[in-house]
Design a protein around this motif. Structure first.
Motif: not given
Length: 353
Positions: A221-232, A288-304
């Motif tokens: 069956p066609a798969e709807g967006a998973s909970s992980e995909s939706q949260r991402r 996603f806590d590990t990513w969010v609470y790691a040291p944050m800067n401009n470069a970390r946002l680039l791939p998003i």
């Protein structure tokens, strides 16, 4: 003697291709690229041999068997390149194949770009050694840059070599591995220099539509967006909003001290909004806590957000050509030949359909 000649030929071809792909001025950077690619080439073996070997891990053999079914589907039904890429396997004995170093100015969201004659300009510099990547990051930090180092499980040489399925990809599920094959073969089919948003959105659409058709072909069956995909996706929305606010902030005539304070406040706002969403909408899911609470800067946002900015536009284009893959690729190539500003305008029009 023949073996030595073959090794030297392989080394020479690797160095030549890397030099063509790279516009870097550092001989040491050339060397690590050439050696890393050569090591990967040496590690390759036919997937068919691994599958047929009863001494190999049964789970690995089954995972590769299913990957080969997806690989055949990619060429036969999605009209993606029919070559040896992803019909080979390489065990690299490490978690990541390369580490990418992203850098920006302290008060800028524009990446430090690196330009290559074949691949064009990209927003990162890749290293086969984590230590070398950290060394480059340290130098960039000394220069006052915001820096982010990200491990990568797979990459494409855009058809210069027969890319293998890499052991770093083996923790992915069968369908995730199939989507990666569709994505990377799409890059081999067509690639535009100096336009990462176009290239990645196009390949992401091929990945998504290819996966939908791959599931249908197996009667799933066609798969709807998973909970992980939706949260991402929800987290991506928060990050993109943060980027918009930072971009406006950096345009203001403020002193460096005030700018740093407000920059830090924006990252704290991102974390606060994330906590509220996580606890009220996600039942406290902390994936996603590990990513969010790691040291944050401009470069970390680039791939998003890089991989799906124009995906709706390519979906509209696919619909316009009646879901015909050859016609779709012809239309993508025609659009890719336009000057960048005209290409972006075409994508914007398609996004509104």
């Amino acid at each position: 003697m023949i073996r030595n000649k073959k090794q030297w030929l392989l080394r020479g071809l690797s160095m030549l291709a890397i030099l063509l792909l790279s516009g870097c001025s550092s001989l040491s950077y050339y060397t690590q690229l050439a050696e890393g690619q050569l090591d990967l080439l040496r590690a390759r073996e036919p997937v068919a041999d691994v599958i047929a070997d009863p001494q190999r891990d049964p789970k690995l053999r089954e995972h590769l068997r299913k990957a080969q079914q997806a690989r055949e589907f990619a060429s036969q039904h999605l009209h993606l390149p029919d070559n040896q890429s992803y019909r080979l396997y390489a065990d690299i004995h490490r978690q990541y194949v390369v580490w990418n170093v992203f850098a920006t100015g302290e008060f800028s969201l524009d990446p430090v770009t690196h330009c290559f004659p074949i691949a064009g300009c990209v927003a990162y510099r890749g290293y086969y050694s984590q230590g070398a990547a950290r060394g480059e990051a340290a130098l960039q930090k000394l220069d006052g840059k915001d820096v982010y180092v990200s491990g990568v499980e797979a990459y494409s040489t855009l058809g210069w070599f027969d890319d293998p399925i890499i052991s770093s990809m083996m923790n992915w599920g069968d369908e995730r591995l199939a989507t990666l094959i569709f994505h990377e073969l799409a890059h081999q089919r067509f690639y535009v220099q100096d336009d990462s948003e176009f290239n990645e959105s196009y390949a992401t659409f091929v990945e998504q539509e290819g996966t939908r058709q791959w599931r249908a072909a197996r009667g799933l069956p066609a798969e709807g967006a998973s909970s992980e995909s939706q949260r991402r996706d929800q987290l991506t929305t928060l990050v993109l909003a943060t980027r918009d606010r930072l971009k406006a902030l950096y345009a203001e005539p403020l002193s460096p001290e005030v700018m740093r304070q407000r920059k830090a406040a924006e990252f704290e706002r991102l974390r606060s909004e994330y906590r509220t969403m996580r606890d009220s909408q996600w039942s406290g899911d902390k994936r996603f806590d590990t990513w969010v609470y790691a040291p944050m800067n401009n470069a970390r946002l680039l791939p998003i957000g890089l991989y799906d900015q124009w995906t709706p536009a390519f979906a509209a284009l696919f619909k316009q050509v009646g879901g015909d893959w050859p016609a779709f690729f012809a239309a993508v190539e025609k659009m890719g030949a336009l000057p960048k500003d005209q290409r972006k305008a075409a994508l914007e029009r398609l996004s509104k359909i």
